[in-house]
Design a protein around this motif. Structure first.
Motif, PDB file in Angstrom:
ATOM      1  N   TYR A 138     -11.934   3.146 -42.404  1.00 41.50           N
ATOM      2  CA  TYR A 138     -11.480   4.460 -42.852  1.00 41.50           C
ATOM      3  C   TYR A 138     -12.611   5.483 -42.695  1.00 41.50           C
ATOM      4  CZ  TYR A 138      -9.257   8.133 -45.529  1.00 41.50           C
ATOM      5  OH  TYR A 138      -8.696   9.332 -45.892  1.00 41.50           O
ATOM      6  N   HIS A 139     -13.818   5.048 -43.012  1.00 44.16           N
ATOM      7  CA  HIS A 139     -14.981   5.923 -42.857  1.00 44.16           C
ATOM      8  C   HIS A 139     -15.163   6.329 -41.385  1.00 44.16           C
ATOM      9  CE1 HIS A 139     -18.879   7.660 -43.765  1.00 44.16           C
ATOM     10  NE2 HIS A 139     -19.421   6.941 -42.799  1.00 44.16           N
ATOM     11  N   LEU A 140     -15.039   5.347 -40.501  1.00 47.24           N
ATOM     12  CA  LEU A 140     -15.194   5.632 -39.070  1.00 47.24           C
ATOM     13  C   LEU A 140     -14.076   6.557 -38.570  1.00 47.24           C
ATOM     14  CD1 LEU A 140     -16.015   2.044 -37.713  1.00 47.24           C
ATOM     15  CD2 LEU A 140     -17.630   3.901 -38.106  1.00 47.24           C
ATOM     16  N   GLU A 141     -12.916   6.389 -39.136  1.00 45.29           N
ATOM     17  CA  GLU A 141     -11.761   7.178 -38.686  1.00 45.29           C
ATOM     18  C   GLU A 141     -11.826   8.628 -39.137  1.00 45.29           C
ATOM     19  OE1 GLU A 141      -8.580   4.820 -40.459  1.00 45.29           O
ATOM     20  OE2 GLU A 141      -7.690   4.635 -38.469  1.00 45.29           O
ATOM     21  N   TYR A 158      -0.743  11.326 -29.692  1.00 43.42           N
ATOM     22  CA  TYR A 158      -1.682  10.435 -29.016  1.00 43.42           C
ATOM     23  C   TYR A 158      -2.407  11.114 -27.870  1.00 43.42           C
ATOM     24  CZ  TYR A 158       2.253   9.647 -25.808  1.00 43.42           C
ATOM     25  OH  TYR A 158       3.269   9.810 -24.923  1.00 43.42           O
ATOM     26  N   LEU A 159      -1.936  12.281 -27.486  1.00 39.95           N
ATOM     27  CA  LEU A 159      -2.624  12.954 -26.380  1.00 39.95           C
ATOM     28  C   LEU A 159      -3.791  13.825 -26.839  1.00 39.95           C
ATOM     29  CD1 LEU A 159       0.372  13.890 -24.058  1.00 39.95           C
ATOM     30  CD2 LEU A 159      -1.291  12.064 -23.752  1.00 39.95           C
ATOM     31  N   ASP A 160      -3.930  14.005 -28.152  1.00 38.71           N
ATOM     32  CA  ASP A 160      -5.070  14.839 -28.573  1.00 38.71           C
ATOM     33  C   ASP A 160      -5.901  14.168 -29.658  1.00 38.71           C
ATOM     34  OD1 ASP A 160      -3.261  15.083 -30.560  1.00 38.71           O
ATOM     35  OD2 ASP A 160      -3.116  17.267 -30.504  1.00 38.71           O
ATOM     36  N   MET A 161      -6.180  12.901 -29.450  1.00 36.68           N
ATOM     37  CA  MET A 161      -7.039  12.206 -30.394  1.00 36.68           C
ATOM     38  C   MET A 161      -8.492  12.474 -30.042  1.00 36.68           C
ATOM     39  SD  MET A 161      -5.323   8.877 -31.602  1.00 36.68           S
ATOM     40  CE  MET A 161      -5.672   7.727 -30.343  1.00 36.68           C
ATOM     41  N   ASP A 162      -9.362  12.345 -31.055  1.00 32.14           N
ATOM     42  CA  ASP A 162     -10.760  12.495 -30.677  1.00 32.14           C
ATOM     43  C   ASP A 162     -11.455  11.143 -30.640  1.00 32.14           C
ATOM     44  OD1 ASP A 162     -12.126  13.892 -33.751  1.00 32.14           O
ATOM     45  OD2 ASP A 162     -11.011  12.063 -33.355  1.00 32.14           O
ATOM     46  N   LEU A 163     -12.714  11.201 -30.266  1.00 30.64           N
ATOM     47  CA  LEU A 163     -13.431  10.011 -29.854  1.00 30.64           C
ATOM     48  C   LEU A 163     -14.698   9.897 -30.687  1.00 30.64           C
ATOM     49  CD1 LEU A 163     -13.429   7.918 -27.498  1.00 30.64           C
ATOM     50  CD2 LEU A 163     -14.645   9.595 -26.157  1.00 30.64           C
ATOM     51  N   LEU A 164     -14.966   8.716 -31.196  1.00 31.75           N
ATOM     52  CA  LEU A 164     -16.231   8.475 -31.893  1.00 31.75           C
ATOM     53  C   LEU A 164     -16.956   7.334 -31.185  1.00 31.75           C
ATOM     54  CD1 LEU A 164     -17.994   9.078 -34.533  1.00 31.75           C
ATOM     55  CD2 LEU A 164     -16.945   6.999 -35.417  1.00 31.75           C
ATOM     56  N   ARG A 165     -18.214   7.602 -30.847  1.00 30.70           N
ATOM     57  CA  ARG A 165     -19.016   6.547 -30.223  1.00 30.70           C
ATOM     58  C   ARG A 165     -19.985   6.034 -31.270  1.00 30.70           C
ATOM     59  NH1 ARG A 165     -19.578   7.835 -24.020  1.00 30.70           N
ATOM     60  NH2 ARG A 165     -18.012   9.452 -23.854  1.00 30.70           N
ATOM     61  N   PHE A 166     -19.982   4.731 -31.478  1.00 31.94           N
ATOM     62  CA  PHE A 166     -20.963   4.203 -32.422  1.00 31.94           C
ATOM     63  C   PHE A 166     -21.648   2.960 -31.886  1.00 31.94           C
ATOM     64  CE2 PHE A 166     -18.685   0.592 -34.367  1.00 31.94           C
ATOM     65  CZ  PHE A 166     -17.347   0.907 -34.172  1.00 31.94           C
ATOM     66  N   THR A 167     -22.780   2.668 -32.512  1.00 33.26           N
ATOM     67  CA  THR A 167     -23.546   1.513 -32.098  1.00 33.26           C
ATOM     68  C   THR A 167     -23.757   0.647 -33.327  1.00 33.26           C
ATOM     69  OG1 THR A 167     -25.588   0.786 -31.018  1.00 33.26           O
ATOM     70  CG2 THR A 167     -25.761   2.677 -32.446  1.00 33.26           C
ATOM     71  N   THR A 168     -23.968  -0.632 -33.101  1.00 39.21           N
ATOM     72  CA  THR A 168     -24.185  -1.523 -34.229  1.00 39.21           C
ATOM     73  C   THR A 168     -25.558  -2.136 -34.090  1.00 39.21           C
ATOM     74  OG1 THR A 168     -23.157  -3.266 -32.939  1.00 39.21           O
ATOM     75  CG2 THR A 168     -21.771  -2.140 -34.533  1.00 39.21           C
ATOM     76  N   ALA A 169     -26.231  -2.314 -35.211  1.00 38.01           N
ATOM     77  CA  ALA A 169     -27.544  -2.937 -35.167  1.00 38.01           C
ATOM     78  C   ALA A 169     -27.629  -3.969 -36.264  1.00 38.01           C
ATOM     79  CB  ALA A 169     -28.630  -1.886 -35.349  1.00 38.01           C
TER      80      ALA A 169
END
Lengths: 301, 428
Positions: free
Chosen positions: B218-221, B12-23
């Motif tokens: 799953y796609h986002l992950e 849990y200390l080395d997870m990465d980050l995805l920023r997304f927006t919804t439209a």
């Protein structure tokens, strides 16, 4: 191929440091709001990192309700000394004595509203033009709408309908005379991120955050620590429970949770499994659906 | 949920980050989708759920109205309006997510541009009954303009078209035809969902066994977002100069900033812009010790082997790969203010750590974002308009094209009288 991946904690740290530096650069007299809670402890740690090896180029401001846990004050004074930082204290007690604010009456009286005026007075007195706070957007739905650089009018008010759009990493801290900004470097952090970061960085915390036995009363479903400020009322039973605090504030409103988590690892496990929000036990938020929003509009964090 | 157990590949200390927006417009089910993602990934707490359950019941809603989770402010609940962008957070054992939740119906373009500016991915909702409509095109155009390289077309409300594979394929073809005109989007995925019922959001749909692709979560992950960052063109915009004035660090002069591109290493030859002075990187500092390399998006400070005059707003880069240094900027802008932009207007421009006066020279054209046509004979931009302008700055900027670098290629315009941020700009 080289690996340039950056973990989420590193990204959040780097973003917060960037914001702290932007604040120092864009404002004349910034100040860091320090409550003794874990978020402001993390913020102070990040400020130390942002300007290392120089000292933190702004003072810390503690708005002291006068209802503190003694552990908080000891921790605060040690920290300030260790960092060589300047500490400014805005005292609610003094504001009451001077008649600038009037203590609430009634069984659920709290000094939360008094804190607002004391904070605004302290900002005005110090002529601070940017007050950095440890508020996070995951805490509460009104905070989810908050900007990193949050404009406040000459009365310290937040106008959620008239916020500046914030794009990319460009922050606009321009303002008119008498106005100020609230700046939230930890906006994108969650409660879990804060705990994980404190573990990764080996940050020391006041003992209140770890499970310990304490005399408490249960009032309106909230576990309150018995102290000079919280005395049992008729019909209330003082019992000893193994508790810890998830958030830290005025001793009269900060509810504890029953817990055996006496190490950082155990707390992280507990936070991961938590089914209640962090502020679920803050009596001040339960006053109405919009309690937090209303306080923010009035000039609170 | 124990994070350690369920994530064998990552601690849990080395997870990465995805920023997304919804439209998507309000009726497309955007709030429901966000609520569903958070609900099914257990990011909603019991007290939050209890609160929206009781509100839903009170309103007489048939299901728990997950959209209530995102209606935060009193005015939003009272008036049913949505105010500006909100940010939401959730995590799964694989990844952390930041959602820029942009309201659908007021101040449309401005909100989406704001949300899109920090996103790696955009989810564009399409109502399966309506198919690709003007708004879908508008969202896609903005995603493309802002260089969001990954787009998911979430075809929602599949329950209302009898889970029809044919309908889904039709929409996919319609969108592909339109999207061939968008040059920046690297990857478009199509996922048939029902946000209301939860099909293909977190759980695989039993109603659409013809769909063999991943669920939305799953796609986002699992989406690989590495190439979004520019690790080629080395750029350090100087934010702050660290001078400790202490006995221990008497001569320390650190140039602090967040790396905006490329890689810096000790010993690298660098050039400081706009002055053009050359130097060598002595060391890259952090409070945790020196680094052997610094890259985007790390915040560091750098010392150089000689004393040169460097201040906030300057840019440190490499000699063989300089940014453009100039005062004449050609850019696409999105206009945010009620007061229209006219040629000859004077503003402040804020670009990286630099602020300067700016004069609008010309509005070359306005884009009709529904048809993507250029309107050439209109030289004003009104609220929510997007157009191409040229401007001249009072001091030189060190910049790249937005296409090459989202940090050094973007700017905002500020009205010097009201201090409002009035436009977002992307340098051509």
């Amino acid at each position: 191929m080289q690996d340039y991946s950056v973990t989420h904690l590193k990204q959040l740290e780097s973003e917060a440091i960037y914001i702290l530096r932007e604040t120092a650069a864009q404002f004349e007299r910034p100040v860091l709001l320090f409550s003794g809670g874990k978020d402001s402890i993390v913020m102070t740690h990040l400020a130390m990192k942002a300007f290392w090896p120089a000292k933190i180029p702004f003072p810390l401001l503690h708005v002291d309700t006068g209802h503190n846990f003694p552990e908080t004050i000891t921790y605060r004074d040690d920290l300030v000394e260790r960092l060589g930082a300047n500490l400014v204290v805005g005292s609610v007690e003094q504001a009451i004595a001077e008649g600038r604010v009037v203590e609430e009456k009634g069984p659920n009286a709290s000094r939360n509203m008094l804190q607002i005026q004391t904070l605004l007075d302290a900002l005005e007195e110090g002529q601070y033009d940017a007050a950095m706070g440890g508020a996070r957007r995951d805490e509460e739905k009104a905070r989810a709408k908050e900007r990193f650089f949050s404009h406040r009018d000459e009365f310290g008010q937040w106008d959620p309908k008239n916020q500046r759009p914030e794009l990319w990493n460009i922050f606009n801290g321009r303002m008119a005379q008498g106005e100020h900004f609230r700046v939230f470097p930890l906006s994108n952090w969650t409660e879990m991120d804060v705990w994980q970061y404190m573990k990764a960085e080996n940050i020391e915390l006041p003992s209140l955050y770890y499970a310990h036995d304490r005399e408490v009363v249960v009032r309106n479903g909230t576990i309150l620590a018995v102290s000079e400020f919280v005395q049992p009322r008729d019909g209330e039973v003082v019992e000893t429970k193994r508790i810890r605090f998830r958030t830290m504030g005025d001793a009269t409103i900060t509810g504890a949770v029953e817990s055996d988590a006496d190490t950082m690892d155990k707390i992280i496990e507990e936070v991961a499994a938590a089914r209640q929000t962090e502020r679920g036990n803050r009596a001040d938020d339960k006053r109405s659906e919009s309690a937090m929003e209303d306080r923010k509009k009035a000039g609170y964090f | 949920m124990s994070t350690e157990e369920s994530a064998p590949e990552k601690g849990y200390l080395d997870m990465d980050l995805l920023r997304f927006t919804t439209a998507g417009s309000v009726d497309d089910g955007k709030s429901t989708l966000i609520g569903r993602l958070m609900y099914d990934s257990k990011a909603i707490f019991e007290d939050q759920l209890e609160s929206i359950e009781s509100t839903s019941k009170q309103r007489g809603d048939e299901h728990v109205n997950l959209a209530l989770l995102t209606d935060g402010l009193r005015a939003e609940r009272e008036q049913g309006i949505t105010i500006d962008v909100a940010y939401r957070y959730f995590a799964t054992p694989r990844r952390k997510f930041i959602i820029a939740d942009t309201p659908g119906h007021i101040q449309y373009t401005r909100n989406m541009v704001t949300g899109a500016s920090t996103a790696n991915l955009a989810i564009i909702l399409v109502d399966a009954r309506k198919g690709v409509i003007e708004q879908t095109c508008r969202h896609s155009f903005i995603a493309n303009l802002l260089r969001i390289q990954h787009v998911v077309i979430a075809v929602n409300k599949m329950d209302l078209v009898d889970w029809s594979e044919e309908r889904f394929n039709e929409i996919r073809e319609e969108f592909r035809k339109f999207a061939s005109r968008l040059d920046n989007i690297v990857e478009v995925s199509f996922i048939p969902i029902s946000a209301l019922k939860g099909d293909n959001v977190v759980e695989k749909s039993e109603n659409m066994d013809w769909y063999k692709g991943p669920t939305l979560l799953y796609h986002l992950e699992t989406l690989y977002v590495g190439p979004d960052a520019n690790h080629v063109d080395s750029r350090l915009p100087v934010q702050w100069v660290i001078r400790p004035h202490s006995d221990q660090y008497h001569d320390f002069r650190g140039y602090a900033g967040r790396v905006a591109g490329g890689v810096f290493k000790p010993g690298d030859k660098v050039v400081v812009y706009p002055s053009g002075f050359e130097a060598q990187v002595k060391a890259i500092h952090t409070a945790d010790g020196e680094l052997s390399k610094a890259y985007s998006p790390l915040s560091v400070s750098m010392t150089l082997d000689r004393e040169i005059d460097i201040s906030r707003g300057d840019m440190i880069a490499k000699p063989n790969n300089p940014p453009t240094v100039g005062q004449d900027i050609d850019a696409m802008v999105c206009w945010f203010s009620d007061k229209p932009l006219n040629a000859r207007g004077k503003f402040l421009i804020r670009h990286c750590a630099k602020e300067a006066k700016a004069l609008i020279r010309e509005v070359k054209y306005k884009v009709d974002i529904n048809t993507l046509h250029k309107i050439e004979d209109d030289n004003t931009l009104s609220l929510n308009d997007i157009g191409r302008i040229t401007l001249r700055t009072a001091a030189p900027l060190c910049y790249d094209s937005y296409k090459r670098n989202r940090v050094t290629g973007s700017f905002v315009l500020i009205d010097a009288f009201t201090n409002e941020t009035v436009a977002a700009g992307m340098i051509r």
